[in-house]
Scaffold this active site. Sequence first.
Site, short mmCIF file in Angstrom:
data_model
loop_
_atom_site.label_atom_id
_atom_site.label_comp_id
_atom_site.label_asym_id
_atom_site.label_seq_id
_atom_site.Cartn_x
_atom_site.Cartn_y
_atom_site.Cartn_z
CD1 TRP A 196 6.69 2.45 15.79
CD2 TRP A 196 5.58 1.76 17.60
NE1 TRP A 196 5.62 1.65 15.39
CE2 TRP A 196 4.94 1.22 16.47
CE3 TRP A 196 5.07 1.45 18.86
CZ2 TRP A 196 3.81 0.41 16.55
CZ3 TRP A 196 3.95 0.64 18.95
CH2 TRP A 196 3.33 0.13 17.81
NE ARG A 221 -0.65 0.19 4.95
CZ ARG A 221 -0.97 -0.60 5.96
NH1 ARG A 221 -1.89 -1.53 5.83
NH2 ARG A 221 -0.36 -0.47 7.11
CD GLU A 269 -1.53 -3.61 8.75
OE1 GLU A 269 -2.17 -3.73 7.68
OE2 GLU A 269 -1.12 -2.51 9.18
CG ASP A 329 6.00 -2.29 12.40
OD1 ASP A 329 5.77 -1.37 13.21
OD2 ASP A 329 5.23 -2.59 11.49
CD GLU A 368 1.72 2.72 6.64
OE1 GLU A 368 0.58 2.41 6.32
OE2 GLU A 368 2.05 2.94 7.82
C1 BGC Z 1 1.97 0.54 10.10
C2 BGC Z 1 2.52 -0.24 11.26
C3 BGC Z 1 3.02 0.75 12.27
C4 BGC Z 1 1.79 1.46 12.75
C5 BGC Z 1 1.99 2.39 13.87
C6 BGC Z 1 0.79 1.32 10.58
O1 BGC Z 1 0.25 2.08 9.60
O2 BGC Z 1 1.65 -0.29 9.05
O3 BGC Z 1 3.35 -1.21 10.89
O4 BGC Z 1 3.80 0.24 13.26
O5 BGC Z 1 1.15 2.11 11.67
O6 BGC Z 1 0.83 2.90 14.24
#
Ligand code: BGC
Length: 893
Positions: free
Chosen positions: A539, A466, A742, A475, A468
């Site tokens: 994160w 997508r 996901e 992650d 992104e």
């Molecule tokens: C991503 C995730 C990320 C998350 C954080 C998503 O849009 O795909 O992998 O860690 O946002 O909110």
Amino acid sequence: MSVVVTDCRTEYLTEPLGLDVLQPRLFWKIASDERHVHQSAYRILVSASRDSLSRDVGEMWDSGRLESDQSTHITYEGTALASDTDYFWKVCVWTGKDSSPVWSEPQRWSMGILSRTGWKAQWIGRKADPGLEKQPAPLFRKEIHAAADVKRAMVYVTALGIYQLRVNGEIVSHLFAPGWTDYNKRVQVQAFDVTSKLHQGSNAIGAILGEGWYSGTVGFLHDKVYGERPFLFLQLSVEYTDGTKELFVTDGSWKTADGPIRYSDFIKGELYDATAERTEWDEAGYDDADWQLPDIRPGYNGLLTAAIEPPIRITRTLKPISVRKTETGTYIYDMGQNMVGWTELTVAGERGTKVTLSHAEMLNPDGTLYLENLREAVQQDHYILNGGGEERYEPHFTFHGFRYVELIGYPGEPDLDTIIGKVVHSDTAVAGSLTTSDPMVNKLYSNITWGQRGNFLSVPTDCPQRDERLGWTGDAQIFARAATYNMDVSRFFEKFIGDMIDAQQPSGAFTDVAPDAGWIRHKMWNTRLNWSAPDNAGWGDAGVIIPWTVYLMYGDRRILETHYDAMVRWIEYLISMSDHFVRPAYANYGDWLSIDADTPKDVLATAYFAYSAKVMGLISETLGKTDDKRRFDQCFADISAAFRQAFVDEQGRIHGETQTVYVLALQFGLLTPEQQLQAAAHLAEDIRARGNRLSTGFLGVGYLLPALTDHGHLDLAYTLLLQEEFPSWMYSIKHGATTIWERWDGWTEHNGFQTPSMNSFNHYSLGSVGEWMFRYMAGLEADPEKPGFKHAVIQPHPDGRVTSVQASYDSLYGRHEVRWEVTESGGFLLQVTVPANTTATVHVPGRNVVSEASLTPSYTSGRRTASFQVGSGTWAFTSQLAREQRDGIVIIG
Ligand code: BGC
């Protein structure tokens, strides 16, 4: 005894070119067919010529004989190294039993350009065509004259954008180079040895520039994040056989033109018009009279650094497994695997015919491509035929995440040979393997590795399909340990930590995305989504957790030393943002995508805060910083006390009562011994109450099975692993998953597809269970006291439901292997292999433990586990496991 010195490396690489670390580190392995082989001494010779090295002269550095068993990360300590120069080295090794030395083969590495003044090239680009919405990828060329025979030719090349480099018509670069960094701060430079590609007389250098991350679309459909359009920067340093030298650089004398790539963008796909091809434009003698002069960029304020990231390459190809004609006359192919890369097309037809390849991960119930989850991304490549025979096409500066391909406008009847899938990613060598008696577990492992393969592309991206595809740090940290077992990610993570440091805020906060695409956060997130702080719990902590993981798995002290101050600033920032050591519930994604279990954000944030402080205690201890160690240990003690005070009640219930709160508190060591017992019981209770199901999201899932295993519930860990009902790993597999999804509920029998606004079928985070499979199920663990597997701790955790496991891991010393088998009567057979120059402690579960080599055990856990110290070699053990009946299942363990 036969001892061989193999796999010599410089900075983790085999014969790397263009390094800019002033003291490169050297590595080698020892192979032997005997047991208990260890190195007792070594001597390294480094020379500026192969000749002198062959005469055993190390005029740059002769380490002399050093009594040491170190064979990794040996820092060069010779004469200062020069720019643009080759060096040669070899090592001589003595092993314990035999005093005769064994030499390695000679090795080479080369240094790149070591000072700013060494860069003489100019940045060249091509002005955009104001009449076009999407810009063609510009071609650049230059004919150079080599005055004599070439002895050595090294090209240093980079781009603000991405480039493809050709010398005399031959492609010499990798894909998507120079890779993604925050171009405002730093761009990587690749070096290629082109000696054999040049000859005396006329030679042509050609390059094509793509927009890539620099000016193409990144993230949520924003383009021109770092700049308006791409630029190329190259210098070719040539040494002739007569000893003279010449430098060729990009400058105003190069020529540029539009080419057949009418546009090419990571998120929007490519249009290639073969009728606009320019035959032999990259060869000498081509007439470029109608080409234009380039546009010169005034300069670049960032750093030019030698590339750290592994090259991006096509690592394998896949043939489709089926093709079907649709009602509209298109063809839908199934590649049999959700993959990342693109498809190559073979076609013949009339000039001007347009064929489209459209890519998707899933099919709708009516058999059409499921495109909704791509959001604004367009995973389509269009090819306009030249005509006149068979043509082959593959795109240049884009990639897609897909399993299904729709072929639209194909002239004729395509078959299974019409397209071929090209798998593209950062080429990190496979390091691990894992096979068990259970085909579903094997499939899960395969899906985990495909998730990594697809998403480790210059940075660890969240997803490949997508709009992104960002380097989400949360992650990355939760999957980091699993990733190290699967592939050699030493340099991949070294590069990514550099990206995190570049993105670190002045406050000390690490960001949730790296490389920073600050515009995303400031422009869009503040206003639209109102997620403002760049320090999300779980994160930002990646800035501490990933370097520590690299240290554990590779023994790399340098990564800790280099980034120590940045990591300290992160902790100090967290302290300043906390309230009496409790981290409030601000700026926090929580246990992202948990299922029916919301972990309170302050509990989660405080737990991660504690963990970051704890890891900093370990890091400062490793670096011998005793005052800091005391400070961080105290900080950890204060945070855990605050955690207990604020969130844990008298029955050991933790606020929120989700699986994740228990799992994090247990694994981060936040509880008293009594509370640990209570928490483990509450965790087990919750799992059972849900019908043996998990509820954890990204942050909890990685610790779930380890917490159960460490706290007396191995059986439940296996139950969750093998669970096939929703939500579980196996549920996705039962429904055809070939990668990690996901979300647990990406697709369910009841609801079909989850919301298309966020529903990737290739996200590796929930695949962090791979870490448990290696560390606990197989039982192959690094020892922090002797990191990098210099000493391994082997402690298998069998359970009769999986009756055999075979795992291997290639560390910097060689291959470590664990094989175990459980027989029907509970007999346990274990075989381990330990590479030369390492040792291991092997913990064998069960009673009546026998070692094939009559080793003497010591006993722990009330004689339930026998422990052995072994040297290198292969060792076998047997024991008898207990059989128990629990919840109607016979459990052997
Ligand atoms: C991503 C995730 C990320 C998350 C954080 C998503 O849009 O795909 O992998 O860690 O946002 O909110």
